[in-house]
Design an enzyme around this catalytic site. Structure first.
Site, PDB file in Angstrom:
ATOM      1  N   CYS A   2      49.511 -37.679  20.539  1.00  0.00           N
ATOM      2  CA  CYS A   2      48.532 -38.338  21.387  1.00  0.00           C
ATOM      3  C   CYS A   2      47.114 -38.139  20.873  1.00  0.00           C
ATOM      4  CB  CYS A   2      48.604 -37.778  22.801  1.00  0.00           C
ATOM      5  SG  CYS A   2      50.248 -37.750  23.484  1.00  0.00           S
ATOM      6  N   ARG A  27      47.613 -41.120  13.939  1.00  0.00           N
ATOM      7  CA  ARG A  27      48.301 -39.956  14.485  1.00  0.00           C
ATOM      8  C   ARG A  27      49.711 -40.289  14.956  1.00  0.00           C
ATOM      9  NH1 ARG A  27      44.753 -35.635  16.596  1.00  0.00           N
ATOM     10  NH2 ARG A  27      46.450 -35.163  17.982  1.00  0.00           N
ATOM     11  N   TRP A  74      51.916 -40.605  22.650  1.00  0.00           N
ATOM     12  CA  TRP A  74      53.150 -40.422  21.887  1.00  0.00           C
ATOM     13  C   TRP A  74      54.136 -39.828  22.870  1.00  0.00           C
ATOM     14  CZ3 TRP A  74      56.254 -36.393  19.825  1.00  0.00           C
ATOM     15  CH2 TRP A  74      56.999 -36.719  18.683  1.00  0.00           C
ATOM     16  N   ASN A 100      46.242 -34.687  26.507  1.00  0.00           N
ATOM     17  CA  ASN A 100      47.101 -34.349  25.362  1.00  0.00           C
ATOM     18  C   ASN A 100      47.714 -32.991  25.657  1.00  0.00           C
ATOM     19  OD1 ASN A 100      46.278 -36.565  24.002  1.00  0.00           O
ATOM     20  ND2 ASN A 100      45.334 -35.495  22.282  1.00  0.00           N
ATOM     21  N   GLY A 101      48.981 -32.824  25.284  1.00  0.00           N
ATOM     22  CA  GLY A 101      49.625 -31.533  25.510  1.00  0.00           C
ATOM     23  C   GLY A 101      50.831 -31.705  26.412  1.00  0.00           C
ATOM     24  N   GLU A 487      58.547 -30.160  -1.825  1.00  0.00           N
ATOM     25  CA  GLU A 487      57.433 -30.977  -1.322  1.00  0.00           C
ATOM     26  C   GLU A 487      57.630 -32.450  -1.709  1.00  0.00           C
ATOM     27  OE1 GLU A 487      55.279 -31.014   0.776  1.00  0.00           O
ATOM     28  OE2 GLU A 487      53.873 -32.569   0.164  1.00  0.00           O
ATOM     29  N   LYS A 491      57.995 -35.667   0.849  1.00  0.00           N
ATOM     30  CA  LYS A 491      57.136 -36.859   0.786  1.00  0.00           C
ATOM     31  C   LYS A 491      57.999 -38.108   0.831  1.00  0.00           C
ATOM     32  CE  LYS A 491      54.396 -35.540   1.436  1.00  0.00           C
ATOM     33  NZ  LYS A 491      53.688 -34.647   2.148  1.00  0.00           N
ATOM     34  N   GLU A 494      59.711 -38.710   4.260  1.00  0.00           N
ATOM     35  CA  GLU A 494      58.740 -39.034   5.306  1.00  0.00           C
ATOM     36  C   GLU A 494      58.379 -40.517   5.310  1.00  0.00           C
ATOM     37  OE1 GLU A 494      55.660 -35.421   6.212  1.00  0.00           O
ATOM     38  OE2 GLU A 494      55.616 -36.177   4.182  1.00  0.00           O
ATOM     39  N   HIS A 510      77.139 -24.694  -6.487  1.00  0.00           N
ATOM     40  CA  HIS A 510      77.753 -24.015  -5.346  1.00  0.00           C
ATOM     41  C   HIS A 510      77.940 -24.945  -4.162  1.00  0.00           C
ATOM     42  CE1 HIS A 510      77.559 -20.265  -7.473  1.00  0.00           C
ATOM     43  NE2 HIS A 510      76.313 -20.568  -7.820  1.00  0.00           N
ATOM     44  N   LYS A 607      50.666 -36.892  12.611  1.00  0.00           N
ATOM     45  CA  LYS A 607      49.845 -36.164  11.638  1.00  0.00           C
ATOM     46  C   LYS A 607      49.701 -34.707  12.033  1.00  0.00           C
ATOM     47  CE  LYS A 607      47.086 -35.738   8.161  1.00  0.00           C
ATOM     48  NZ  LYS A 607      47.834 -35.574   6.903  1.00  0.00           N
TER      49      LYS A 607
HETATM   50  C1  G6P Z   1      53.146 -32.618  10.508  1.00  0.00           C
HETATM   51  C2  G6P Z   1      52.563 -33.525   9.454  1.00  0.00           C
HETATM   52  C3  G6P Z   1      52.738 -32.900   8.079  1.00  0.00           C
HETATM   53  C4  G6P Z   1      52.113 -31.514   8.057  1.00  0.00           C
HETATM   54  C5  G6P Z   1      52.646 -30.619   9.175  1.00  0.00           C
HETATM   55  C6  G6P Z   1      51.822 -29.357   9.321  1.00  0.00           C
HETATM   56  O1  G6P Z   1      54.511 -32.543  10.364  1.00  0.00           O
HETATM   57  O2  G6P Z   1      53.190 -34.793   9.502  1.00  0.00           O
HETATM   58  O3  G6P Z   1      52.112 -33.714   7.112  1.00  0.00           O
HETATM   59  O4  G6P Z   1      52.370 -30.909   6.831  1.00  0.00           O
HETATM   60  O5  G6P Z   1      52.564 -31.305  10.426  1.00  0.00           O
HETATM   61  O6  G6P Z   1      50.529 -29.717   9.696  1.00  0.00           O
HETATM   62  P1  G6P Z   1      49.261 -28.798   9.487  1.00  0.00           P
HETATM   63  O7  G6P Z   1      48.128 -29.587  10.081  1.00  0.00           O
HETATM   64  O8  G6P Z   1      49.533 -27.535  10.249  1.00  0.00           O
HETATM   65  O9  G6P Z   1      49.102 -28.546   8.034  1.00  0.00           O
END
Ligand code: G6P
Length: 612
Positions: A2, A27, A74, A100-101, A487, A491, A494, A510, A607
C-alpha cells in the site's frame, strides 16, 4: 504494498494526490482512492483497479478541496473491491482515514464497536479506525481544539499491529492528523503547504525538506506548520532533514522502464556508494562509524540478516568478512531469524541490509537482536528509514531512489558497501592481509567495468529471444558464484514468471540433475579460478544430458568450447558478483520484455514488504 499520499496547502489537492499515487504505482496495488475536505464535508472517491480507473470515476471531477488524503491498496484483509479500497470512513463520515499496515486486533475492535452502535461496510481491518476515533470523540466531554487529536491518540492506543495513518475530519476541517507505528510515513515541508507520503520519491518533485517521524509521534498539520506531540500531548521538537535525491532520478529519463534505467545507472550508483570511502591512495574510511578495535576484537560472530535481494548481497559478502576479519559470519533470512531464537549476545554484531529500510521482518529481527544485547548496524538506501533509526549504527548505500520492484542497482551498491565495510573492519582490527590493497584497487575499477559489461547487451538479448518461452531455467555456480547465481535466478523468476532455481554446482549430482532433460537452459557463472575447472565438469554433465548453456565468466576457459559465453572483465573473485550479476539482470529484463510483461511492476510482488 500500500502507498499513502496527502496534501494540505492552498492548491487543489486532487491533481497532487493523483500525481503522487501514480508515482507510488511501482509499489504494487489493486485499488486506489482519495478523500478531500469539501465545503459540504468529506468526499471520498475510490475504485478497484489502477489509478486510471479511479480517475475515470465521475465523482472525482467535483473535488475542489485543498486538503486531501489518498491511497493505493494492496489487498490483505478482504478482496480488491470498491468497498474495501481506502479511504475508509465512519458511518457518519465524520472521519476519513487511509492506512498502511495491519491491525491485528481488528476483530475484537469490530465487536466492541458493534456493541456500541457502529456498523461496517467493508471486510478490512482499517475500517475500525475511523469508527474508533469517532467513538472516542463522541465520548469526550471537553470541547477544545485538541479534541480530535485526543480521540486519535486514544484510538491508536487500542490498535495492535502496524499503521501509518492520515486522518481528516469534518470536526477539524482546516487540518490533518498523521501518525505512524512500524510503517513508513514522511512529511515534506514546503512554503505554506505540507506533503505527506509513505515514500519519499512520490513527493520529491515538490520538496526536498522532510520531517522523519518516529513511532507514535502524532502530527497535527495545517497549511503552514506541523506540530508534533507524544501520546500525553507533550510537544516534540522536530528538525527538517534535507534529502539530497534528485527528483529526476525518480523519472524514467527516456528509458522504456525503470528497471532498464536502474540497470544502466549502476556505474554511477556504485561510484556514489564508494564516494570518499575508498580513495585512490588507498585510504578506507566510513563516515559516522566509530567501531573500536577493542569492540571488533570482542566479537565472536557477525550475522548478516535481510530479505530477498538484500539477503543475497549478504551471501555475496559473507566470505569477505570471514577472510579479511577472521570473524565467523552467518547470513540469515530475516523472517526465519526472528522466530528461531538465534544464538546472539553482546559478542555478536548483526548487520541488517535493506534497500528501503522498511521491511517488516528485517525491522523485527533488528529489534530482537537489540533485546538480546547485540550491536546492530543498518545498511540502507533510504535516509531516515525505520531500520536506520532503530539501529546502533547506519551506513547508506547512496544508490539513489530505486523504483522498479526487482532490485538491481541497490544490490550492486549493497555488495560494494559491504565489501568496503569488511575492509574497514579488517583495518580497524589491524589485520594484515596482502589481499586488501588489491581489493581496494579492484573496487575502484568496478564502475568502469560495469560500463563495459553493459555493452554486451545485444548478445544477451539475442539469447533471451531464444529461450523466453521456456518453463524452467536453472543457474549454477560454486562459492561466490553460487551467491551470484541465487540473485540472478531470483531476478529471472521475479519478472519473467519462469520457474528458476540456483544450485551449488557441486550439489547437482545429489538430486537436481534429475531435472535436466533435452533442451533445458542452464546458466552458469564462473569467476573463481580455483573453482572454474570443477564447475566446467558440472556443466559438461548437463550438456551431455541435452542442456543448452549460457556461461558468464571472466576466466579463460581453455579448450572448452561453450555455445553462449558472456565474457566479463577480470576482477578479484570475492567482489565478482558486482560484475557477474549485471548481464543476468539484463537477461531477466529481456526475457520479461519478450513475454510482454510489466517489467517494473511484476504480479503479486511489492517493492517494500512492510507487513509480515
Ligand atoms: C521485496 C522486494 C525485493 C527486496 C526485498 C527486501 O521482496 O521486492 O526487491 O529485495 O523486498 O527489501 P529491502 O527494502 O529490505 O531491501
Amino acid at each position: 504494498m500500500c502507498g499513502i499520499v496527502g496534501y494540505i496547502g492552498n492548491k487543489k489537492a486532487k491533481p497532487i494526490l493523483i500525481n503522487g499515487l501514480l508515482r507510488l504505482e511501482y509499489r504494487g496495488y489493486d485499488s486506489a482512492g482519495v478523500a478531500t475536505v469539501e465545503k459540504n464535508g468529506i468526499t471520498v472517491v475510490k475504485s478497484k483497479g489502477r489509478v486510471a480507473a479511479l480517475e475515470s470515476v465521475k465523482a472525482i471531477d467535483s473535488l475542489e478541496g485543498t486538503i486531501g488524503i489518498a491511497h493505493t491498496r494492496w489487498a490483505t484483509h478482504g478482496k480488491p473491491s470498491d468497498e474495501n479500497s481506502h479511504p475508509h470512513t465512519d458511518g457518519k463520515k465524520n472521519f476519513a482515514v487511509v492506512h498502511n499496515g495491519v491491525i491485528e486486533n481488528y476483530n475484537e475492535l469490530r465487536e466492541f464497536l458493534g456493541k456500541n452502535g457502529y456498523s461496517f461496510y467493508s471486510e478490512t481491518d482499517t475500517e475500525v479506525i475511523p469508527n474508533l476515533i469517532d467513538y472516542y470523540y463522541q465520548k469526550d466531554s471537553k470541547d477544545d481544539d485538541k479534541k480530535v487529536l485526543r480521540a486519535v491518540i486514544s484510538a491508536c492506543s487500542d490498535l495492535n499491529g502496524s499503521f501509518a495513518l492520515e486522518i481528516i475530519s469534518t470536526f477539524l476541517p482546516e487540518k490533518m492528523i498523521v501518525v505512524r507505528k512500524d510503517s513508513p510515513l514522511v512529511i515534506g515541508r514546503a512554503n505554506g503547504e505540507n506533503y505527506i507520503s509513505s515514500d519519499i520519491p512520490a513527493i520529491l518533485s515538490y520538496t526536498k525538506d522532510f520531517y522523519l517521524l518516529n513511532d507514535l509521534e502524532y502530527v497535527v498539520l495545517s497549511r503552514d506548520k506541523a506540530e508534533f506531540y507524544d501520546k500525553n500531548l507533550n510537544v516534540i521538537k522536530k528538525d527538517v532533514v534535507n534529502i539530497d535525491w534528485n527528483a529526476s532520478a525518480a523519472e524514467k529519463d527516456g528509458y522504456a522502464d525503470f528497471m532498464l534505467k536502474e540497470i544502466h545507472e549502476q556505474p554511477k550508483s556504485i561510484r556514489e556508494t564508494i564516494g570518499s570511502r575508498l580513495t585512490s591512495d588507498g585510504i578506507c574510511s566510513i563516515e559516522s562509524l566509530e567501531l573500536s578495535k577493542e569492540y571488533l576484537s570482542s566479537l565472536n560472530k557477525i550475522y548478516i540478516v535481510a530479505c530477498g535481494t538484500a539477503m543475497h548481497a549478504g551471501l555475496a559478502t559473507k566470505p569477505l568478512f570471514e577472510k579479511l576479519c577472521h570473524i565467523q559470519t552467518e547470513v540469515d533470512i530475516a523472517s526465519e531469524f526472528r522466530y528461531r531464537d538465534p544464538l546472539i549476545d553482546e559478542k555478536t554484531l548483526v548487520i541488517f541490509i535493506s534497500q528501503s529500510g522498511e521491511t517488516a521482518d528485517t525491522i523485527a529481527a533488528l529489534k530482537l537482536s537489540k533485546e538480546k544485547g547485540a550491536k546492530t548496524l543498518a545498511v540502507s538506501n533510504v535516509i531516515g528509514s525505520s531500520i536506520t533509526r532503530e539501529a546502533d549504527y547506519t551506513v547508506y548505500t547512496h544508490a539513489g531512489p530505486e523504483i522498479a520492484v526487482a532490485s538491481t542497482k541497490a544490490y550492486t551498491s549493497q555488495v560494494v558497501l559491504m565489501s568496503i565495510l569488511a575492509i574497514y573492519f579488517a583495518e580497524v582490527l589491524e589485520i594484515n592481509s596482502d589481499l586488501i590493497p588489491d581489493l581496494k584497487k579492484a573496487i575502484l575499477k568496478l564502475p568502469s567495468q560495469v560500463e563495459e559489461v553493459l555493452k554486451i547487451d545485444s548478445m544477451i538479448k539475442a539469447f533471451a529471444k531464444k529461450v523466453y518461452t521456456e518453463k524452467d531455467i536453472f543457474f549454477l555456480g560454486r562459492g561466490i558464484d553460487y551467491a551470484a547465481a541465487m540473485e540472478s535466478s531470483l531476478k529471472l523468476k521475479e519478472i519473467s514468471y519462469i520457474h528458476s532455481d540456483a544450485y551449488a554446482a557441486g550439489e547437482l549430482k545429489h538430486g537436481s540433475i534429475a531435472l535436466i532433460e533435452k533442451g533445458i537452459t542452464v546458466v552458469s557463472i564462473m569467476t573463481d579460478p580455483a573453482l572454474t575447472p570443477k564447475t566446467i565438469s558440472n556443466l559438461q554433465e548437463v550438456i551431455t544430458r541435452g542442456a543448452k548453456t549460457l556461461v558468464v565468466t571472466n576466466q579463460d576457459l581453455g579448450d572448452k568450447v561453450f555455445d553462449n559465453v558472456v565474457k566479463i572483465p577480470e576482477t578479484i573473485s570475492l567482489i565478482s558478483p558486482v560484475l557477474s550479476v549485471v548481464p543476468l539482470q539484463l537477461f531477466a529484463y529481456h526475457i520479461s520484455k519478450e513475454k510482454g510483461l510489466d517489467v517494473d511492476k511484476p504480479r503479486n510482488l511489492a517493492k517494500s514488504v512492510t507487513v509480515e
